[in-house]
Design an enzyme around this catalytic site. Structure first.
Site, PDB file in Angstrom:
ATOM      1  N   ASP A 250       9.815  32.937  -3.811  1.00  0.00           N
ATOM      2  CA  ASP A 250       8.667  32.008  -3.878  1.00  0.00           C
ATOM      3  C   ASP A 250       8.982  30.507  -3.751  1.00  0.00           C
ATOM      4  OD1 ASP A 250       8.057  34.468  -4.966  1.00  0.00           O
ATOM      5  OD2 ASP A 250       7.234  33.677  -6.831  1.00  0.00           O
TER       6      ASP A 250
ATOM      7  N   TRP B 188       7.534  41.950  -0.671  1.00  0.00           N
ATOM      8  CA  TRP B 188       8.410  42.595  -1.659  1.00  0.00           C
ATOM      9  C   TRP B 188       8.803  44.008  -1.247  1.00  0.00           C
ATOM     10  CZ3 TRP B 188      11.541  40.250  -4.510  1.00  0.00           C
ATOM     11  CH2 TRP B 188      11.232  39.055  -5.147  1.00  0.00           C
TER      12      TRP B 188
ATOM     13  N   ASP C 186       4.323  31.908 -13.927  1.00  0.00           N
ATOM     14  CA  ASP C 186       3.992  31.175 -12.701  1.00  0.00           C
ATOM     15  C   ASP C 186       2.951  30.075 -12.926  1.00  0.00           C
ATOM     16  OD1 ASP C 186       5.639  33.176 -11.761  1.00  0.00           O
ATOM     17  OD2 ASP C 186       4.058  34.304 -10.759  1.00  0.00           O
TER      18      ASP C 186
ATOM     19  N   GLU D 276       0.120  37.309  -9.540  1.00  0.00           N
ATOM     20  CA  GLU D 276       1.220  36.356  -9.605  1.00  0.00           C
ATOM     21  C   GLU D 276       0.835  35.047  -8.908  1.00  0.00           C
ATOM     22  OE1 GLU D 276       5.116  39.215  -9.607  1.00  0.00           O
ATOM     23  OE2 GLU D 276       4.340  38.801  -7.607  1.00  0.00           O
TER      24      GLU D 276
ATOM     25  N   TRP E  87      20.027  34.274  -1.466  1.00  0.00           N
ATOM     26  CA  TRP E  87      18.647  34.768  -1.579  1.00  0.00           C
ATOM     27  C   TRP E  87      17.645  33.698  -1.995  1.00  0.00           C
ATOM     28  CZ3 TRP E  87      15.445  38.987  -1.087  1.00  0.00           C
ATOM     29  CH2 TRP E  87      14.253  38.950  -1.838  1.00  0.00           C
ATOM     30  N   MET E  88      16.453  33.750  -1.375  1.00  0.00           N
ATOM     31  CA  MET E  88      15.337  32.877  -1.776  1.00  0.00           C
ATOM     32  C   MET E  88      14.060  33.709  -1.854  1.00  0.00           C
ATOM     33  SD  MET E  88      13.824  29.627   0.397  1.00  0.00           S
ATOM     34  CE  MET E  88      13.079  30.547   1.752  1.00  0.00           C
TER      35      MET E  88
END
Ligand code: FRU
Length: 474
Positions: free
Chosen positions: A22, A287, A148, A199, A19-20
């Protein structure tokens, strides 16, 4: 013969496996572009976050490297940025400049979520990383959304500036050494879209095309929330910044992309002044369905890099996007197109592999133009221009696998202003279409999961005869 679709993208970065999300720590150093990213090495869905790592000399061919940052006693490793500390402001580097990563530690404790900012540094051009022993360097006593960090050097005030997502606002901090941070201001109350948590901010200056004026651009992604009809997406603001506060020149959100699959995009740090490009990479997913997309053994891709510029359009300053010149090197041959299209339609043949398409036509005032990406007799992605409504509809309901999400098959729409020329650029890869309209003034980024490879592209119109000129690169 049915061409078998390869199972990976050609042009887009995707991890070998797992999984990846941002992009993180985008930085240029010692002739290499670094792409770090939110990575879960033990599964194909979101989980305890690490920083994955890849490098490239040309922004298109990426080499995956070992994981850069692992979770530790302060938590897992959420999103953040990286900078070159040219003048050893941190004291980490005795031997020339080095890289510093500024990231969020995320910890779930009995009393709730704790997010704080921490540092890691590399003295070998990003190959290995040392966590700073004084971590974390910036915490908040009560805000669980505190993450972030995007950091840049602000020449005018001779200090580092951090933009940080703090709930539904962006907080701005400054520092002399990346270690001690001072709160400067908070941006976003009553401005822009508040339909989800804020974000992955970014803040940078860009020249407005055709002027000598610079404007500052604040990018803010909005996490999927109840109020968002289309899942997570990214807004931006244009305005001014004096080293302390960002002032937006407008209160309504402007959107970076009208597609559903451009999220958490941020720009590279330390691209040399001679180059002076501002280049953004986003996470090409949403998302709402990111954990369900039907890929095999790996999950998620980055968008192609986008070069950003600012342009005045009808009284508004707009962020304009272009694919970087490096993309051209990838294609072996260019075919010129000059064809008259009418209601009986034309076909453009393509070979297996990614397709770059650039089309120009006078923009009709009424009627429709339809471009279909044909994968099989039943499988097509349709891009429909409705000139009466000045609307582009991107239809992926018959584009292949769609049943993993209710939202995925709904049309994506882009409304454009009065145009005399219709200029369209598209890059079609195994699992995506990136579309730029009117020389990058509008963008629409969309995933798709066809079972076969692209066979041809067909165009038809009910507006009479239109002359279409352009190129196909493969
Ligand atoms: C954005 C985001 C960030 C966070 C990261 C966690 O997609 O939610 O705010 O740092 O993903 O993986």
């Amino acid at each position: 013969i049915t061409k078998v679709n390869p199972s990976r993208p050609y042009l887009h970065y995707a991890p070998e496996k797992n999984w990846m999300n941002d992009p993180n720590g985008l930085v240029f150093f010692n002739n290499e572009y670094h792409l770090f990213y939110q990575y879960h090495p033990n599964g194909t869905t979101w989980g305890p976050m690490h920083w994955g790592h890849a490098v490239s000399s040309n922004l298109i061919d990426w080499e995956e490297l070992p994981i850069a940052l692992y979770p530790d006693q302060h938590g897992t490793i959420f999103s953040g940025s990286a900078v070159v500390d040219w003048h050893n402001t941190t004291g980490f580097f005795n031997d020339g400049p080095g890289l510093v990563a500024i990231f969020t530690h995320h910890k779930e404790t009995d009393s709730g979520i704790v997010q704080s900012q921490s540092l890691a540094y590399s003295t070998d051009s990003g190959k290995t990383w040392i966590k700073y022993e004084g971590n974390p360097v910036l915490s908040h006593p009560s805000n669980p959304d505190f993450r972030d960090p995007k950091v840049f050097w602000h020449d005018e005030s001779d200090k580092w500036v951090m933009v940080l997502a703090t709930g539904q606002t962006i907080s701005i901090y400054s520092s002399q050494n990346l270690i001690h941070w001072v709160f400067e201001s908070e941006f976003g109350t009553n401005i822009g879209s508040h339909e989800g948590v804020w974000e992955c901010p970014d803040l940078f200056a860009l020249k407005v095309e055709g002027t000598n004026e610079d404007k500052w651009v604040m990018i803010v992604s909005i996490g999927d929330g109840e109020g968002l009809a289309y899942g997570s997406r990214t807004q931006y603001f244009t305005g001014s910044f004096d080293g302390k506060a960002f002032i937006s020149e407008h209160s309504e959100a402007k959107w970076l992309d009208d597609g559903r699959d451009q999220y958490a995009g941020v720009t590279f740090s330390d691209i040399p002044k001679e180059d002076s490009r501002r280049i953004l990479i986003g996470w090409m997913s949403n998302w709402r369905y990111a954990n369900q997309v039907p890929t095999d053994g790996w999950r998620s891709q980055m968008t192609l890099p986008r070069e950003l510029t600012l342009k005045e359009c009808e009284g508004h300053t707009k962020l304009v996007q272009h694919f970087p010149k490096e993309l051209n090197q990838w294609f072996n041959h260019t075919t010129e197109i000059e064809r008259t299209v009418d209601s009986s339609g034309i076909n453009i043949d393509v070979e297996q592999g990614p397709v770059y398409l650039d089309l120009n036509t006078p923009c009709p005032k009424s009627g429709e133009l339809q471009i279909a990406l044909n994968y099989s007799d039943q499988t097509h992605t349709v891009i429909q221009f409705n000139f009466n409504e000045k609307k582009l509809s991107f239809k992926r309901s018959n584009s292949g696998k769609v049943d993993f999400s209710e939202l995925f098959s709904k049309d994506q729409e882009l409304f454009f202003r009065d145009l005399t020329e219709l200029q369209l650029t598209m890059v079609i890869d195994t699992f995506s279409v990136e579309l730029l309209l009117n020389e990058g003034e509008y963008a629409l980024t969309s995933l798709q999961f066809p079972d076969e490879s692209l066979k041809d592209i067909s165009l038809k119109t009910d507006t009479g005869e239109v002359l279409i000129k352009g190129v196909v690169k493969q």
